[in-house]
Design a protein around this motif. Structure first.
Motif, short mmCIF file in Angstrom:
data_model
loop_
_atom_site.label_atom_id
_atom_site.label_comp_id
_atom_site.label_asym_id
_atom_site.label_seq_id
_atom_site.Cartn_x
_atom_site.Cartn_y
_atom_site.Cartn_z
N ASP A 94 0.80 -1.31 0.03
CA ASP A 94 0.23 -0.07 -0.03
C ASP A 94 0.70 1.35 -0.14
O ASP A 94 2.07 1.05 0.24
N ALA A 136 2.66 2.81 3.88
CA ALA A 136 3.89 2.43 4.41
C ALA A 136 4.44 1.93 3.04
O ALA A 136 4.75 0.91 2.58
N ARG A 158 10.61 -1.81 17.09
CA ARG A 158 10.77 -2.74 15.84
C ARG A 158 11.68 -2.18 15.03
O ARG A 158 11.99 -3.14 14.09
N GLU A 159 11.71 -0.78 14.81
CA GLU A 159 12.62 -0.18 13.86
C GLU A 159 14.13 -0.57 14.17
O GLU A 159 14.96 0.04 13.19
N SER A 169 13.29 -5.76 14.19
CA SER A 169 12.86 -6.46 13.45
C SER A 169 13.32 -6.08 11.73
O SER A 169 13.44 -6.65 10.98
N PHE A 181 -6.98 -10.94 17.79
CA PHE A 181 -6.07 -10.94 16.72
C PHE A 181 -6.76 -11.24 15.36
O PHE A 181 -6.63 -10.47 14.41
N PHE A 195 -8.95 -8.14 14.32
CA PHE A 195 -8.31 -6.48 14.24
C PHE A 195 -7.28 -6.69 13.21
O PHE A 195 -6.69 -5.99 12.65
N CYS A 196 -6.49 -7.98 13.06
CA CYS A 196 -5.20 -8.11 12.58
C CYS A 196 -5.19 -9.02 11.34
O CYS A 196 -4.35 -9.12 10.33
N CYS A 227 -5.09 -8.67 7.55
CA CYS A 227 -3.76 -8.30 6.76
C CYS A 227 -2.43 -9.27 6.99
O CYS A 227 -1.84 -9.55 6.30
N HIS A 228 -2.54 -9.81 8.28
CA HIS A 228 -1.47 -10.77 8.67
C HIS A 228 -1.73 -12.17 8.42
O HIS A 228 -0.94 -12.94 8.91
N LEU A 266 3.61 -12.71 10.49
CA LEU A 266 4.22 -12.65 11.78
C LEU A 266 4.64 -13.79 12.57
O LEU A 266 5.17 -13.84 13.51
N LYS A 314 11.87 -13.13 7.76
CA LYS A 314 12.30 -12.77 9.25
C LYS A 314 11.15 -12.44 9.92
O LYS A 314 10.47 -11.42 9.67
N TYR A 340 5.07 -2.35 19.91
CA TYR A 340 5.04 -1.96 18.54
C TYR A 340 3.62 -2.19 18.05
O TYR A 340 2.95 -1.25 17.45
N ILE A 357 -3.24 -9.99 22.42
CA ILE A 357 -2.72 -10.17 20.85
C ILE A 357 -1.27 -10.53 21.14
O ILE A 357 -0.76 -11.64 20.39
N LEU A 409 0.49 -13.93 19.90
CA LEU A 409 1.76 -14.28 18.83
C LEU A 409 2.76 -14.64 19.44
O LEU A 409 3.41 -15.36 18.82
#
Lengths: 450, 352
Positions: free
Chosen positions: A104, A107, A297-298, A301, B169, B172-173, B176-177, B190, B208, B223, B246, B250
């Motif tokens: 997208d 990001a 995270r930056e 990861s 999860f 809401f997640c 996408c994941h 993830l 990764k 995050y 969440i 994970l």
């Protein structure tokens, strides 16, 4: 000019157009020359007849030059564009992105068209974009910056407060550490916009971070890290060691003389000269002073570099010295053997550029280029070198040496140590292959990788 | 249980360096890769500052580094020694607290940075008074940092179960994941357990994710609460208890153990900061990170008839190059055909 046009600009104007423009130029100066220039004694080394020798035998244009329509009627008046725009004719000079890079646009990243830039300053509208949560539309009057944590007196500032402080202006390059990332496993892309465009170079104006930290009474006996954070959806954050924070960082409110653009962090952003652009937190709203890093995270990861053996480098702050030939480069096409001025950019996250050398034979022999711009700390430096192309196949490379004595490595050497899964900091040399003039694609300039 | 596996890193890297040092050796005959181990334990030139200054501050010059480190400058192993002026690392056991929150630093050999920082630290400063004092308590909505040591976790009155965390999860997640963190629609996975070691440079890059790569479990909470779900980050609809849920889900999906026995989270366990801190000590990849060790090459500036290892393909052949036309798997690459006028212009230049 359409958005998806492929740039096939010539490396040099054709012979005819070169002569034509030269003739027009000579005619123009002749008048001046008679009246002014030659009243002074000509230099002993300069022989006008010798100077024009290369034109001997070339056919002279005799057609009388006519005025263009713009000579016959008035142009547009002032304030037609209260904020000027680039000439429509060059509207192909744009930031661009590769649609397959990210799912997208919030990001994502766009790249600066380095092949069309001159000098060392990137116009604000061409500054590359890197968003982690879109570009917020923050009003400066609603924005605040807080400094807290290991300080005597936590403080909050308005943007106007910040502008009252002593200011500094500095020209620095800003480079995403992923610049060149798509080229780790081999070449993919035939434009310097794609291979090196995740960077720009601008003049920033702002307040020294060391002043702001001391304004809040930073407790230097305990404080080891500063953790800046953005006010945008990504809440971007990084851990910056106190030495870098106290060295030359500043909080900028202006770029190239005007307020920051929204894409670049309006109203304020951090400037961390020479370091990964990811640390230059945009929409800066909070700086926390701590004794331990955040491990955001930056910096775990992402923005860490995987080695072939499965280990990974982290906290890779400084951008290594790097250089690239922007002209001729794959966006151009050679127009026959002749004299070319090879130009490019060199920069170092650790200080000034000391030398740039150019090779035409894949790295066997090198020739020192000269600088055509000021040589500034942690800023782009323009180099240029004359090249008489005889029309045979050539392999162009540039190699920077910075003031710390570091010499930019060739790609096979970097690959042998770092592997190909680093993603970030691919700062080895690139190679432009110029196809022989008498070959099928004579004059084509191609990105190849050793 | 936490250990930085420095010895492991050092050994693994030494192997990697066989190739790199071989290159360097050809330029520097007689160089011995094992010299590195002899140099460790404080045998570096203690007067490195003077040496650097005597060479106009050129601290990354090959000659200068040779003088300070001996002729083993290509050894990453050496850079893991905190006494080495080129080391980015300090002993994290001292500075990082019980969980080894890594302390990387600017190497001492970067004399200019240290001197400039010190000057700015020492310079007298009297506040201008342009700011406004603010109480730390006024920052409780803004201060969302949860660091590698677990400082900053919010209190949670009614923790949810790991199973409930999974439901949140998915709601809401997952779009996408992926429901199990396997990734969807081009968004990041993830929870994928891939080996991070690669043998061939042309192998695809390993994926990764949290389980196989992330060094800290605290980062998952920090995050997610900071930046996710992507379109409405830090949402009250999830709340702190939901973000703990969440995070625990994970941790479970990535099979991160909580103790030496390898115990994993059960569906009816409660999602609390304590659970995250347990997982934080058993992140499988934590010991495999090391502080930036660049520069990795230390070349001399060669001008004429450069040696083969610096020319072309690294063996002196300038015609052995790779082109953009195809990927290793044969797929067509960006705009070469257009540029060769074999196809209509345009492909690849379309942005959004």
């Amino acid at each position: 000019m359409t958005d998806n046009r492929v740039e096939e600009k010539v490396a040099l104007p054709t012979e005819e157009s070169r002569n034509q423009s030269r003739r027009a130029f000579l005619k123009g100066t002749a008048a001046v020359a008679g009246g002014v220039l030659f009243t002074k004694a000509a230099s002993a080394d300069y022989d006008p007849a010798k100077a024009v020798e290369p034109y001997k035998g070339k056919e002279e244009l005799t057609e009388v030059l006519q005025d263009g329509p713009w000579r016959k009627r008035l142009g547009f008046g002032v304030r037609k564009y209260p904020y000027g725009v680039p000439t429509p004719e060059v509207s192909y000079i744009q930031r661009r992105t590769l649609e397959w890079l990210t799912p997208d646009s919030m990001a994502s990243i766009t790249m600066t068209p380095l092949q069309h830039l001159h000098g060392i300053i990137t116009p604000n509208g061409l500054h590359f974009e890197r968003f982690h949560g879109g570009a917020p539309e923050i009003s400066a009057k609603d924005h605040r910056l807080v400094i807290h944590g290991l300080v005597e007196r936590p403080l909050i500032f308005t943007v106007d407060d910040l502008k009252r402080f002593p200011s500094i202006s500095r020209i620095h390059f800003i480079e995403c550490p992923a610049n060149g990332a798509m080229e780790w496993k081999g070449v993919q892309l035939n434009s310097v916009q794609w291979t090196h465009g995740m960077m720009s170079c601008l003049e920033y104006t702002g307040v020294r971070l060391s002043d702001l930290l001391k304004e809040a009474g930073v407790k230097l006996d305990k404080a080891r890290w500063v953790i800046p954070e953005g006010a945008d959806a990504s809440g971007m954050s990084r851990s910056i060691p106190m030495e870098i924070a106290m060295d030359d960082c500043f909080v900028a409110y202006a770029q190239n003389g005007e307020p920051l653009r929204r894409e670049q962090g309006y109203p304020i952003r951090l400037v961390v000269p020479g370091c990964e652009a990811n640390m230059w937190v945009k929409y800066l709203r909070r700086i926390k002073v701590t004794d331990v890093p955040l491990q955001h995270r930056e910096e775990t990861s992402k923005y860490t570099e995987l080695m072939p053996d499965g280990t990974a480098q982290r906290f890779s702050w400084y951008m290594e010295p790097n250089s690239v030939i922007t002209y001729p480069s794959p966006d151009f096409r050679m127009q026959g053997p002749g004299k070319y001025y090879v130009r490019g950019l060199a920069w170092s996250g650790r200080g000034k550029v000391a030398h740039v050398d150019v090779s035409f034979d894949g790295g066997r022999n090198w020739h020192e280029a000269r600088f055509t711009s000021p040589v500034l700390d942690k800023a782009w430096t323009r180099f240029e070198i004359e090249w008489d192309w005889d029309g045979s196949e050539a392999f162009l490379m540039s190699r920077v040496t910075d003031e710390t004595g570091y010499v930019q490595p060739p790609m096979p050497q970097m690959r042998s140590v770092e592997g190909t899964n680093n993603v970030y900091h691919r700062t080895a040399m690139v190679t432009w292959r110029v196809h022989a003039w008498n070959s099928k694609n004579g004059g084509l300039i191609e990105n190849v990788q050793y | 249980m936490f250990n930085t596996k420095k010895t492991l890193v050092a050994a693994a890297v030494a192997a990697t360096f066989a190739a790199g040092s071989a290159l360097a050796m050809s330029s520097n005959s007689g160089e011995n890769t094992t010299a590195a181990s002899e140099k460790i334990n404080g045998k570096w030139a203690a007067n490195y500052k003077e040496i650097i200054k005597a060479h106009d501050g050129k601290y990354l010059d090959r000659e200068v580094m040779d003088k300070i480190l001996g002729d083993d400058v290509n050894s990453l192993q050496a850079k893991l020694d905190p006494n080495n002026p080129y080391s980015f690392e300090v002993d994290d056991a001292i500075d990082g607290g019980p969980h080894g929150n890594a302390q990387c630093k600017v190497p001492k050999a970067f004399v200019e940075v240290w001197e400039s920082a010190e000057k700015n630290m020492k310079a007298d400063y009297v506040a201008k008074g342009f700011g406004t004092p603010i109480a730390e308590s006024a920052l409780k909505v803004w201060d969302i940092n949860v660091d590698g040591d677990g400082n900053g976790f919010p209190k949670v009155d009614k923790p949810m179960t790991v199973e409930k965390g999974g439901t949140v999860f998915v709601q809401f997640c997952g779009m996408c994941h992926g429901e199990f963190g396997e990734g969807a629609k081009g968004y990041l996975p993830l929870a994928v357990d891939e080996d991070l070691v690669t043998v061939d440079f042309t192998d695809p890059a390993p994926m990764k994710t949290i389980g196989n790569y992330w060094p800290y479990a605290t980062t998952i909470f920090d995050y997610n609460r900071r930046a996710m779900p992507f379109w409405s980050p830090n949402t009250p609809a999830i709340g702190d208890a939901g973000y703990y849920g969440i995070t625990a889900y994970l941790i479970q999906a990535n099979a991160i153990p909580l103790d030496d026995e390898g115990t994993e989270l059960e569906d009816d366990d409660l999602a609390t900061p304590q659970v995250i801190m347990k997982a934080n000590k058993y992140m499988q990849n934590q010991g495999n990170f090391f502080c930036d060790h660049r520069p990795i090459t230390h070349n001399k500036r060669c001008m004429k008839d450069c040696p083969d290892y610096l020319v072309g393909d690294g063996a002196g052949d300038i015609h052995n190059y790779r082109r953009a036309r195809t990927l290793p798997d044969g797929t067509l690459q960006y705009n070469v055909n257009e540029r060769l006028h074999e196809a209509a212009p345009g492909v690849g230049h379309k942005g959004f």
